[in-house]
Design a protein around this motif. Structure first.
Motif, PDB file in Angstrom:
ATOM      1  N   LEU A  90       1.495   3.416  -3.053  1.00 55.54           N
ATOM      2  CA  LEU A  90       0.556   4.456  -3.466  1.00 55.54           C
ATOM      3  C   LEU A  90       1.073   5.849  -3.120  1.00 55.54           C
ATOM      4  CD1 LEU A  90      -2.855   2.844  -2.508  1.00 55.54           C
ATOM      5  CD2 LEU A  90      -2.010   3.323  -4.782  1.00 55.54           C
ATOM      6  N   LEU A  91       1.999   5.915  -2.158  1.00 54.95           N
ATOM      7  CA  LEU A  91       2.535   7.234  -1.792  1.00 54.95           C
ATOM      8  C   LEU A  91       3.238   7.884  -2.975  1.00 54.95           C
ATOM      9  CD1 LEU A  91       3.963   6.621   1.792  1.00 54.95           C
ATOM     10  CD2 LEU A  91       1.835   7.720   1.140  1.00 54.95           C
ATOM     11  N   LEU A 129      -6.436  14.165  -0.359  1.00 56.79           N
ATOM     12  CA  LEU A 129      -5.029  13.800  -0.211  1.00 56.79           C
ATOM     13  C   LEU A 129      -4.736  13.340   1.212  1.00 56.79           C
ATOM     14  CD1 LEU A 129      -2.132  13.893  -1.431  1.00 56.79           C
ATOM     15  CD2 LEU A 129      -1.943  16.141  -0.394  1.00 56.79           C
ATOM     16  N   ILE A 159      -3.537   5.206   4.225  1.00 62.91           N
ATOM     17  CA  ILE A 159      -2.342   4.396   4.006  1.00 62.91           C
ATOM     18  C   ILE A 159      -1.618   4.162   5.336  1.00 62.91           C
ATOM     19  CG2 ILE A 159      -0.059   4.419   2.928  1.00 62.91           C
ATOM     20  CD1 ILE A 159      -1.347   5.824   0.533  1.00 62.91           C
ATOM     21  N   MET A 185       1.375  10.632  -4.652  1.00 63.04           N
ATOM     22  CA  MET A 185       1.050  11.837  -3.875  1.00 63.04           C
ATOM     23  C   MET A 185       2.252  12.761  -3.778  1.00 63.04           C
ATOM     24  SD  MET A 185      -0.998  10.132  -0.726  1.00 63.04           S
ATOM     25  CE  MET A 185      -2.434   9.101  -1.007  1.00 63.04           C
ATOM     26  N   ILE A 216       0.844  -1.205   0.000  1.00 60.77           N
ATOM     27  CA  ILE A 216       0.000   0.000   0.000  1.00 60.77           C
ATOM     28  C   ILE A 216       0.878   1.253   0.000  1.00 60.77           C
ATOM     29  CG2 ILE A 216      -0.207   0.320   2.515  1.00 60.77           C
ATOM     30  CD1 ILE A 216      -3.304   0.475   0.484  1.00 60.77           C
ATOM     31  N   LEU A 217       2.085   1.124   0.556  1.00 62.07           N
ATOM     32  CA  LEU A 217       2.971   2.280   0.605  1.00 62.07           C
ATOM     33  C   LEU A 217       3.380   2.740  -0.791  1.00 62.07           C
ATOM     34  CD1 LEU A 217       5.207   1.310   3.642  1.00 62.07           C
ATOM     35  CD2 LEU A 217       3.495   3.106   3.548  1.00 62.07           C
ATOM     36  N   PHE A 225      -3.792   9.694   2.642  1.00 60.97           N
ATOM     37  CA  PHE A 225      -2.546   9.486   3.364  1.00 60.97           C
ATOM     38  C   PHE A 225      -2.805   8.808   4.706  1.00 60.97           C
ATOM     39  CE2 PHE A 225       0.683  11.341   6.320  1.00 60.97           C
ATOM     40  CZ  PHE A 225       1.747  10.599   5.863  1.00 60.97           C
ATOM     41  N   VAL A 259      -3.650   1.559   7.320  1.00 62.00           N
ATOM     42  CA  VAL A 259      -3.524   0.198   6.796  1.00 62.00           C
ATOM     43  C   VAL A 259      -2.156  -0.369   7.155  1.00 62.00           C
ATOM     44  CG1 VAL A 259      -3.346  -1.140   4.670  1.00 62.00           C
ATOM     45  CG2 VAL A 259      -5.225   0.467   4.968  1.00 62.00           C
ATOM     46  N   THR A 260      -1.106   0.447   6.996  1.00 60.70           N
ATOM     47  CA  THR A 260       0.244  -0.016   7.352  1.00 60.70           C
ATOM     48  C   THR A 260       0.325  -0.358   8.838  1.00 60.70           C
ATOM     49  OG1 THR A 260       1.052   1.511   5.673  1.00 60.70           O
ATOM     50  CG2 THR A 260       2.681   0.563   7.140  1.00 60.70           C
TER      51      THR A 260
END
Lengths: 282, 282, 282, 282
Positions: B137-138, D160, D167, B141, B134-135, D164, D170-171
Motif C-alpha cells: 500500500l505504500l 496520509l 501500515i 503514498m 500491507i507494505l 502510514f 500492522v507490520t
C-alpha cells in the motif's frame, strides 16, 4: 635525548587527541571500535551467563579476553595521561575518570581476591563498570558539543524548571501518601515521590497505582496538569538546540567567497562552488 | 514480432508503474485493494484460529483463498519484473523483495511439506510474512517521499542522536544492572538495556521495575533527564518535515501566471484562477 | 515608642519580603534552607519508619526535631503576619495558608491527643501536611511569575481545551464502560474515566485494561486520536512561555545606552559594556 | 394564525440556536447545565451501584430522576427539530443524532420491558448512552470550530500519516506475532496490532509484553523509531492550529480605526481605545 622524548610525546599527543589530523581521527576510531568490541563481549558474557552456568573452558576464555582488554585499555590510559600537557589534570578530568574506572575492576579483583568470595556482587559490579567503556565512544561525537552548549546556555532555565517540577512532584507524592497510605502501596514518602515521577513523566509502570476513588481523582488531575508542565524543559532544550545549530550554520563560511548560511548537507559553496568545511570545523 | 513484444512491455510498464497516467493510477489502486483484502483475510483467519480449532471445511476454504491470492500476486510479481527496464535490479529492490517474500511461504510449504509437521511455527511465520503485503500500500503514498527525504536530509543528526541515546541507554542499563541485579528482574545486561528503552521512551510496561530505594532514585533521575533528551530526534524530524513541506509548497507553481506559495488545500491559483497541479506533481 | 515599633516592623518587612535588598535575599535563602531541611527530615523519618518500628529513643529524637521546626516556623509565620502591611490579607493569601497549614499538625495533636489513638492515619496526614513546607521554596523562584503569567494569558484557551479533553475522556470512558463492563475491571463510570485519563495521557498503568476484541479496537482508536489532541494544551503553554520570555528579554534594557534584546546569559551590554540588570529586575 | 405560529417558531429558533442574542446564550447555558447535571447524576448512580446494591427507595429515586431528565430532553429535542428551518436535516445531523440517542434508552426499556430481564447489559448500555449527553456541552464551545477547521485543512496530511502509521503498526504487529507467538501472549494478529498501538503510542499497559530476547530487541527498535514517527500528526495539527489562531487574530479588526493584530486577551483597541469584538465574532 630530551628533544627526542619531547618529539615522541608531541606526536603521540597529536595521534591520540588531535582530531584535525588524519592519523588522529584514525586512532580515535580504532580506540572507539576496541571499546565497542569490549562492551559487546561483556553483553554476550552476561547474556550467556544469565541462562546457563559457564563451563571451566568458557570461563577461562572470558577471563582471558577480559585480561586482554584490560591490558590494552591500561596502555591507552597511560599513553593519554603521559602525553597530555598536564598529566594531573587529565587524571581528574571526565575522560580520565572513565578511562581509569573501566580498567580498575580486574586489578582490584587481582589485588583483593577475597572479593571473589562475594562472587555474584563483585562480578555484577565489575560487569556494570566495564560497560562504561561505551562512554569512550562519546569522543567520536564532537557535534555533541552543541547539545552540551545548549544545556549550558539554558542552565538557569533548566535548573529553575527542574526545581519547580521537583517541588510539584514532592507535593504530589505527599498528597497521595496521605490519601492512599501503605495498604495501597504508598509505603513511604520516598516511594510516593517515585510514583509521582513515574506517573507525571507518563512512564506508568503500574507497580504502584491509586486504589481509592479520591486517590484516582487526584492522580487524574495530576496527570492532566503535570503532562503540560513536564514538557517545558524539553521545549527549552529543543529551542536552544535549534538556536545553536542555526548559529553553527551561520558560522560555516565558504573559505573562498565568504558566503554564509549553507544547507547542513551541502558539501560545496552555492555561490562559487568551492569545497566547504564540515559543520563545526573552521 | 519483436516490436509488438516491445510495445506490449512498454504499455504494461506504464499501466503498472506510471502513476501519471489514469490507467496507471487505477492499476495501482487495484493492486493496493487486493493486498488490503488479502491482509484482512489473514487477520480474520488468525482471529478465528486463536479461539476455535478450524473445521476441515473452513480449513479448505482458507487454503483455497490463500492459493488464489498467491497466484494473483505471483502474476503481479512476474509482470513487474518483466516489464521493468532492468529486471534484475527490480528483483533486488525494496519492492522486489516485498513482492517476492509475500508469495514465497506457500511455495515453500508446497515444495517442503515436512515443514507442516512443525505445524505451529511454520503456520505462524507464514501468516506473519503474508501480512507484509500491507507494505504494498505504500506504493499509493507518493507523498511519503517528503518524509523519506526529510529523514535522508537529517540523517547525520539523526544517526548522531540515536547513537548518543544508545550510549545513554547502555550506560543506564548497566548502572541499573549493577544496582538491582537478577533478583529484581534485571537478569542480564541485555534485559537491563531493554528496561532502559522501555523506561526512557515512557512506555513503562512494568514487567521489569526497580525495587531497591537506590534503584528507584536512579530510575527517577533517568526518567526526568531522558524524557528531555529522547524528544530531540522527534524535533529534528518535525523541523525537517516542515522545511520539506514548505519547499514543496514553494515549488508548486501556477502553470499560467507562475504564482507560487499556494495553500495546500487550494485547487485554483489565487492570482489568475487557473487549475493548480496537485502537491508533488509538476 | 511608636516610631521605634514602626521602624522595627518596617525593617523586618524588608528583611522578610523584599528580595531587592541583600539581607532580604539572605533571609529568603535561610528560610528556604530551613524548609528544605525540615522536609528532608520528614522523608528520612518516613523512609526509616516504613521498614523498622522506631525505638523509644529514635521516637523522642524525631518528636524533638519536629517540635523544634514547628517552633521556628511558628515564629516565621507570626513575623510575616505582623510585618505585612495588612496582616489579615496575608492570613488569607496563598503563602499565609501554606505557612499556617504546615505548623498546625503538631498543635492539633497537642490540643487533641485522642487523635493519637487513631495513630496511623493522624501520623500519615501529619507527615503529608508537613511536606507542604517544600512549597515555601517557591518564594525563591520569582522567575516562575512568567510561567504563571503565561498560564493567565492563555487561560481562555487552556480552559477551553481542558474542557474539551474532559468531554472526550468522559465519552470515551462511557463507551468502554458499555463495551467492557465490570467483569473486565471497568466497574463504574468513574473508574472508566480514570482509565481514559491514564490511557490518553499515555501513562498506561495496566491496572485496568480492555480484554474484549471490540474494547481493544476502540481503545486503539482512542489512543491514536487522543494522543494528538492531548498535546495541544502543552503547545499552547509552550508558545505562551516563549512569547513571555521574549517579552522579558526585550524589556531588559541597558541602563547606560538603552540597548535592548540581550542574550539571557549576558551580564554586560553588548553595545557599551555597562553591567546589565538581571532578568526580571528593573 | 399562521403568522403567529411563524413568529413563535422564529423567536424560539433564536432562543435555541442563535448565540448572538443574550437570550440565545442564556438558553444555551441552561441546556448545557441540565446536560451536565444529568451526567453527574448518572456518575453518582454508577458509583454507588458499583459498591452496594440499591434499596428499592434509592432505585425508585434514580428512576424518577431519569424519567424527569428524559422528559426534559425530549421537549428540547422536539423544540429543536420543529424550530429548525429544515426539520428533517436536523434529525440527520450530528446534534440531532446526539439529542435523539440520549433520550431513547428509557423509551426502549418502556416499550420493550423484556430487555430488563437481561438486566445488567441493558442497564449498563443505558448508562453509557445517557453519558453521551455530555456532548451537548460542545454547543457551548464555538471556538472549537478552529480546531475542527485545522483538522479539515490538514485532512490530507493527517489521513496520509495515520494510514502510514497504520501500515507500520500492522507490520510491527505481524513481526512480533511471528517472533513471540501465542505462548507469550501474542495470541492472534489482531492482538499483536493492539500491542503495537499500545507500545508505539507509549501507553505500555504491560498486559502483553515480549519475553524472547529477539522480541525484546525488535520491540526496542520499534519503540525508538515509532516514538519519532507517531508525533508527526501532533506536529501537523499544532502547526495548523497555530496558523488558524493567527488568522483569527488578524481577522479581528477594530470597528473604529480598523487596526488589526490585537492580543487575544485585549478588550480594547490599542490604537484608538474602542471596544473590540470577541475572538471569532465579527
Amino acid at each position: 635525548m630530551k628533544g627526542k622524548h619531547y618529539h615522541l610525546r608531541q606526536s603521540l599527543y597529536h595521534v591520540l587527541f588531535d582530531q584535525r589530523t588524519r592519523s588522529g581521527r584514525r586512532s580515535e576510531v580504532l580506540w572507539g571500535l576496541l571499546a565497542l568490541l569490549s562492551v559487546i563481549t561483556v553483553f554476550i558474557e552476561s547474556s550467556i551467563g544469565s541462562q546457563v552456568t559457564f563451563t571451566p573452558t568458557q570461563w577461562r576464555l572470558f577471563i582471558a579476553i577480559e585480561i586482554g582488554f584490560t591490558l590494552v585499555f591500561t596502555v591507552e590510559y597511560l599513553l593519554r595521561v603521559l602525553t597530555w600537557p598536564q598529566p594531573v589534570r587529565y587524571v581528574f578530568s571526565f575522560w580520565g575518570f572513565i578511562d581509569l574506572a573501566t580498567i580498575l575492576p580486574l586489578y582490584v579483583l587481582w589485588l583483593w581476591p577475597e572479593l571473589a568470595i562475594h562472587y555474584f556482587f563483585a562480578w555484577r559490579a565489575m560487569r556494570a563498570i566495564r560497560v562504561l567503556r561505551i562512554l569512550k565512544l562519546l569522543r567520536l561525537m564532537p557535534a555533541l558539543n552543541s547539545l552540551w552548549r545548549a544545556v549550558v546556555n539554558a542552565r538557569h532555565q533548566l535548573i529553575l524548571f527542574y526545581a519547580f517540577i521537583a517541588i510539584v512532584l514532592v507535593t504530589a507524592g505527599a498528597m497521595m501518601y496521605g490519601i492512599e497510605g501503605a495498604v495501597n502501596g504508598f509505603t513511604s514518602l520516598g516511594v510516593s515521590v517515585y510514583w509521582a515521577v513515574v506517573t507525571v513523566a507518563t512512564v506508568g509502570y503500574g507497580d504502584i497505582t491509586p486504589h481509592t476513588p479520591l486517590g484516582r481523582l487526584v492522580a487524574s488531575l495530576l496527570i492532566l496538569i503535570g503532562y503540560s508542565v513536564i514538557a517545558i524543559p524539553t521545549g527549552i532544550l529543543t529551542a536552544q538546540m535549534t538556536a545553536e545549530l542555526q548559529r553553527k550554520r551561520l558560522e560555516r563560511k565558504c573559505p573562498h567567497c565568504h558566503q554564509q548560511d549553507h544547507e547542513p548537507n551541502a558539501h560545496f559553496c552555492k555561490s562559487c562552488g568551492a569545497k566547504l568545511p564540515g559543520i563545526g570545523e573552521k
